[in-house]
Design a protein around this motif. Structure first.
Motif, PDB file in Angstrom:
ATOM      1  N   ASP A 246     -10.563 -20.425  -1.419  1.00  0.00           N
ATOM      2  CA  ASP A 246     -10.666 -21.752  -1.991  1.00  0.00           C
ATOM      3  C   ASP A 246     -11.373 -23.035  -1.557  1.00  0.00           C
ATOM      4  OD1 ASP A 246     -10.195 -23.357  -4.753  1.00  0.00           O
ATOM      5  OD2 ASP A 246      -9.072 -24.435  -3.428  1.00  0.00           O
ATOM      6  N   PRO A 247     -12.319 -23.575  -1.886  1.00  0.00           N
ATOM      7  CA  PRO A 247     -12.977 -24.567  -0.998  1.00  0.00           C
ATOM      8  C   PRO A 247     -12.143 -25.806  -0.784  1.00  0.00           C
ATOM      9  CG  PRO A 247     -14.495 -23.843  -2.755  1.00  0.00           C
ATOM     10  CD  PRO A 247     -13.235 -23.250  -3.116  1.00  0.00           C
ATOM     11  N   ALA A 248     -11.391 -26.246  -1.989  1.00  0.00           N
ATOM     12  CA  ALA A 248     -10.445 -27.280  -1.648  1.00  0.00           C
ATOM     13  C   ALA A 248      -9.170 -27.113  -0.740  1.00  0.00           C
ATOM     14  CB  ALA A 248      -9.840 -27.867  -2.898  1.00  0.00           C
ATOM     15  N   ARG A 249      -8.705 -25.845  -0.850  1.00  0.00           N
ATOM     16  CA  ARG A 249      -7.528 -25.649   0.281  1.00  0.00           C
ATOM     17  C   ARG A 249      -8.234 -25.370   1.451  1.00  0.00           C
ATOM     18  NH1 ARG A 249      -4.817 -20.540  -2.087  1.00  0.00           N
ATOM     19  NH2 ARG A 249      -4.265 -22.002  -3.793  1.00  0.00           N
ATOM     20  N   MET A 250      -9.427 -24.974   1.502  1.00  0.00           N
ATOM     21  CA  MET A 250      -9.940 -24.688   2.905  1.00  0.00           C
ATOM     22  C   MET A 250     -10.299 -26.306   3.563  1.00  0.00           C
ATOM     23  SD  MET A 250     -10.934 -22.192   5.054  1.00  0.00           S
ATOM     24  CE  MET A 250     -10.266 -22.846   6.291  1.00  0.00           C
ATOM     25  N   ALA A 251     -10.776 -27.033   2.651  1.00  0.00           N
ATOM     26  CA  ALA A 251     -10.970 -28.387   3.231  1.00  0.00           C
ATOM     27  C   ALA A 251      -9.696 -29.015   3.623  1.00  0.00           C
ATOM     28  CB  ALA A 251     -11.516 -29.196   2.030  1.00  0.00           C
ATOM     29  N   ARG A 252      -8.691 -28.684   3.086  1.00  0.00           N
ATOM     30  CA  ARG A 252      -7.416 -29.306   3.630  1.00  0.00           C
ATOM     31  C   ARG A 252      -7.004 -28.924   4.741  1.00  0.00           C
ATOM     32  NH1 ARG A 252      -5.639 -28.987  -1.090  1.00  0.00           N
ATOM     33  NH2 ARG A 252      -6.052 -31.339  -1.832  1.00  0.00           N
ATOM     34  N   TRP A 253      -7.125 -27.613   4.761  1.00  0.00           N
ATOM     35  CA  TRP A 253      -6.685 -26.853   5.941  1.00  0.00           C
ATOM     36  C   TRP A 253      -7.294 -27.444   7.349  1.00  0.00           C
ATOM     37  CZ3 TRP A 253      -8.643 -24.153  10.117  1.00  0.00           C
ATOM     38  CH2 TRP A 253      -7.967 -23.603  10.832  1.00  0.00           C
ATOM     39  N   LEU A 254      -8.688 -27.496   7.327  1.00  0.00           N
ATOM     40  CA  LEU A 254      -9.809 -27.869   8.201  1.00  0.00           C
ATOM     41  C   LEU A 254      -9.320 -29.247   8.825  1.00  0.00           C
ATOM     42  CD1 LEU A 254     -13.126 -26.409   6.884  1.00  0.00           C
ATOM     43  CD2 LEU A 254     -11.770 -26.035   9.005  1.00  0.00           C
ATOM     44  N   ARG A 280     -18.602 -28.581  -3.099  1.00  0.00           N
ATOM     45  CA  ARG A 280     -17.396 -29.122  -3.853  1.00  0.00           C
ATOM     46  C   ARG A 280     -16.320 -29.335  -2.417  1.00  0.00           C
ATOM     47  NH1 ARG A 280     -12.506 -26.729  -6.138  1.00  0.00           N
ATOM     48  NH2 ARG A 280     -13.339 -24.494  -6.094  1.00  0.00           N
ATOM     49  N   GLY A 281     -16.339 -28.277  -1.724  1.00  0.00           N
ATOM     50  CA  GLY A 281     -15.489 -28.375  -0.656  1.00  0.00           C
ATOM     51  C   GLY A 281     -15.829 -29.417   0.366  1.00  0.00           C
ATOM     52  N   LEU A 282     -17.217 -29.625   0.558  1.00  0.00           N
ATOM     53  CA  LEU A 282     -17.551 -30.964   1.539  1.00  0.00           C
ATOM     54  C   LEU A 282     -17.232 -32.219   0.979  1.00  0.00           C
ATOM     55  CD1 LEU A 282     -20.905 -29.430   2.569  1.00  0.00           C
ATOM     56  CD2 LEU A 282     -18.883 -29.733   4.214  1.00  0.00           C
ATOM     57  N   ASP A 287     -13.508 -36.722   1.191  1.00  0.00           N
ATOM     58  CA  ASP A 287     -12.518 -37.597   0.430  1.00  0.00           C
ATOM     59  C   ASP A 287     -11.250 -37.692   1.328  1.00  0.00           C
ATOM     60  OD1 ASP A 287     -14.443 -38.439  -1.427  1.00  0.00           O
ATOM     61  OD2 ASP A 287     -13.429 -37.038  -2.989  1.00  0.00           O
ATOM     62  N   LEU A 288     -10.718 -36.496   1.545  1.00  0.00           N
ATOM     63  CA  LEU A 288      -9.587 -36.358   2.640  1.00  0.00           C
ATOM     64  C   LEU A 288      -9.744 -37.076   3.848  1.00  0.00           C
ATOM     65  CD1 LEU A 288      -8.753 -32.675   1.825  1.00  0.00           C
ATOM     66  CD2 LEU A 288      -7.465 -34.677   0.991  1.00  0.00           C
ATOM     67  N   ALA A 289     -10.934 -36.972   4.389  1.00  0.00           N
ATOM     68  CA  ALA A 289     -11.231 -37.646   5.885  1.00  0.00           C
ATOM     69  C   ALA A 289     -11.183 -39.182   5.720  1.00  0.00           C
ATOM     70  CB  ALA A 289     -12.354 -37.058   6.408  1.00  0.00           C
ATOM     71  N   VAL A 290     -11.691 -39.888   4.514  1.00  0.00           N
ATOM     72  CA  VAL A 290     -11.780 -41.220   4.409  1.00  0.00           C
ATOM     73  C   VAL A 290     -10.280 -41.616   4.127  1.00  0.00           C
ATOM     74  CG1 VAL A 290     -12.397 -42.974   2.580  1.00  0.00           C
ATOM     75  CG2 VAL A 290     -14.135 -41.262   3.376  1.00  0.00           C
TER      76      VAL A 290
END
Length: 561
Positions: A246-254, A280-282, A287-290
């Motif tokens: 899942d892209p969102a979950r992957m983004a959070r893990w990264l 979508r994941g990028l 957003d998480l990084a900001v």
């Protein structure tokens, strides 16, 4: 032969440096057991011990040696000796051709073996090579798809206990641990190839955590942990590309990994996962990084991740915002912003940021001495482009007044000469340096900067006068003598004789080389003075007194002294 090897003596010299190259010349006769392959050669070089040496000369020249200096990643004297041995072999092309033929024959032979014959061959090698057995056992357990067993195997492979003495993995045992731990990545990739990519993602993350937890108990002087981390990261990325999580979950893990990996053992770059994340994941990652950066605007990891993401999508304003939230007091952050704006073709804003950086530094302690010199160089380059030469001179003058060293003096001279006002600037600058010398405010090594400035201007007469009045460092006296040997041979001779005297009491090749250099200069002074007989007497007396120092005598003979 250099052409057939693909490298030359100059290549060896460039990689090793003059000192190691010179020492390598003395080890050519110590090279034994040479084996030539296609683009590589191995040998044993005998020094304080017998060292295993391998030289690679395919696309580029490289090598490894297990001597202490070589294990630190240096191109050592043993590698130089092997390289020189290779270059001296007239039969190198024939040896390489035979190696290619052997490799081709091996491929052909393996290709026609039956399954049973190949299995018999593998069993034979496994019985002979314990490391190969361990590697194959690891892959076999992973290939079975037993996830609990794979988890246990990874934990065992990353456990440093079998290599630890007194609870710590010493330097000499770290490589053995690394060879074992690298097999953890093989377990993960085997799971991926066996259709268990989703499980492999979780195991890779667990393995990275285990590696992070053992680093304090290992002497990692050679960077083995980074190699292990990179292998685990590559296996994780391979698993993600196969499983498409899942892209969102992957983004959070990264993001969590990037912020929680201060030692950068894995070197994971979230942007390497762009194809896994998709748009979508990028977007989620950004957003998480900001959000993470706003919570901790001065955090290095938070700034780094957001800067990477903003730069990747060309969001210059976001890059500037990240920098602007934590401006360095020396103006270096302002300079970084200016360069980003230049790259975005916004030169007016770039110049304003650079000027603001200079102003901010000058109006707050410790003032101009703390200004990043690169910021000053940037502004001077911009002013020069637009013909603002008086502004360049003013800036260089300000920098010189703040730092008062030889480099700022040179830069002031260059600017003032271009603007046609050097005589007046020089007079004021030298007056400041003279005042410093009189107040004993000297350079890094305790010498008057005034003497260096006069020498750099090749104003030898003024330099001699200042040195006599204010004193000088031996390095400066030496430079004075070198610069005026032809015009002031008597004065130069006096300096050389004084500098040579303490070297007569010292031993070691470095002292011998310095003494030989001074003797050559002393002889040159006597030639200018027409007193060659005096030099002959001096040299004879010196050789008689130091005749037991064989290396010195050899060096003097080499230079005709």
């Amino acid at each position: 032969m250099a052409q057939s090897a693909g490298f030359t003596e100059n290549d060896l010299r460039a990689l090793s440096g003059e000192r190691s190259f010179a020492r390598g010349l003395g080890y050519v006769d110590a090279v034994t057991a040479v084996e030539v392959g296609d683009g590589w050669v191995t040998a044993t070089v005998h020094g304080g011990d017998a060292y295993a040496v391998e030289l690679s000369f395919g696309a580029s020249l490289d090598g490894e040696c297990d001597c202490p200096y070589g294990r630190e990643g240096n191109f050592c004297k043993h590698l130089v000796a092997l390289g020189l041995t290779v270059l001296a072999r007239p039969d190198l092309p024939q040896l390489r051709a035979r190696a290619q033929e052997r490799a081709h024959q091996l491929e052909e032979w393996l290709a026609v073996l039956s399954r049973d014959e190949l299995l018999a061959l593998v069993h034979e090698q496994v019985a002979f090579d314990q490391q190969l057995r361990r590697r194959l056992e690891v892959r076999a357990s992973a290939a079975g798809g037993d996830l609990p067993e794979a988890r246990v195997r990874i934990a065992e492979l990353l456990d440093p206990a079998p290599f630890a003495r007194y609870g710590y993995v010493e330097y000499e045992d770290a490589q053995g641990y690394a060879e074992q731990a690298l097999q953890a990545a093989a377990v993960i990739t085997t799971l991926v190839s066996g259709g268990r990519a989703a499980d492999a993602i979780g195991l890779a993350g667990e393995a990275m955590c285990l590696l992070s937890g053992v680093q304090d108990g290992i002497d990692d002087s050679d960077g083995h942990l980074a190699r292990i981390g990179a292998a685990l990261a590559a296996a994780h990325l391979q698993a993600c590309r196969a499983a498409r999580p899942d892209p969102a979950r992957m983004a959070r893990w990264l993001l969590e990994h990037a912020l929680g990996d201060p030692d950068h053992l894995t070197g994971i770059d979230p942007l390497d996962y762009a194809d896994v994340l998709g748009d979508r994941g990028l977007a989620t990652l950004r957003d998480l990084a900001v959000a993470a950066w706003r919570d901790k605007p001065a955090g290095w990891a938070e700034k780094h991740v957001l800067h990477q993401l903003a730069a990747a999508v060309g969001d210059v304003d976001m890059v500037i915002a990240v920098h602007a939230a934590d401006l360095a007091p020396d103006g270096s952050t302002h300079l970084a912003i200016a360069r980003h704006l230049d790259a975005a073709d916004r030169p007016g804003q770039a110049l304003r940021w650079a000027q603001d950086g200079l102003t901010a530094t000058l109006t707050h302690p410790p003032h101009a001495a703390a200004v990043d010199s690169a910021l000053i160089d940037y502004l001077c380059a911009r002013y020069t482009q637009t013909g603002r030469l008086p502004d360049v001179v003013a800036l260089r003058r300000e920098d010189f007044v703040a730092r008062r060293n030889l480099e700022t003096y040179r830069r002031l001279r260059d600017a003032a000469q271009s603007a046609g006002c050097w005589p007046a600037e020089r007079s004021a600058a030298l007056a400041r340096l003279r005042a410093d010398a009189e107040q004993h405010e000297h350079g890094w090594y305790g010498e008057p900067v005034l003497i260096d400035a006069l020498l750099d201007d090749e104003d030898t007469d003024a330099a001699w006068q200042a040195a006599r009045e204010l004193g000088a460092h031996d390095r400066q006296w030496h430079s004075l003598a070198d610069q005026s040997r032809a015009t002031r041979p008597a004065h130069a001779l006096e300096v050389y004789l004084r500098l040579a005297e303490p070297l007569r009491q010292q031993t070691g090749n470095r002292a011998y080389e310095e003494l030989t250099s001074l003797l050559l200069a002393i002889g040159d002074c006597h030639r200018h003075l027409g007193s060659e007989d005096d030099f002959t007497t001096y040299l004879t007396t010196l050789r008689t007194g130091l005749k037991r120092r064989r290396n010195l005598m050899l060096l003097l003979d080499q230079h005709g002294l």
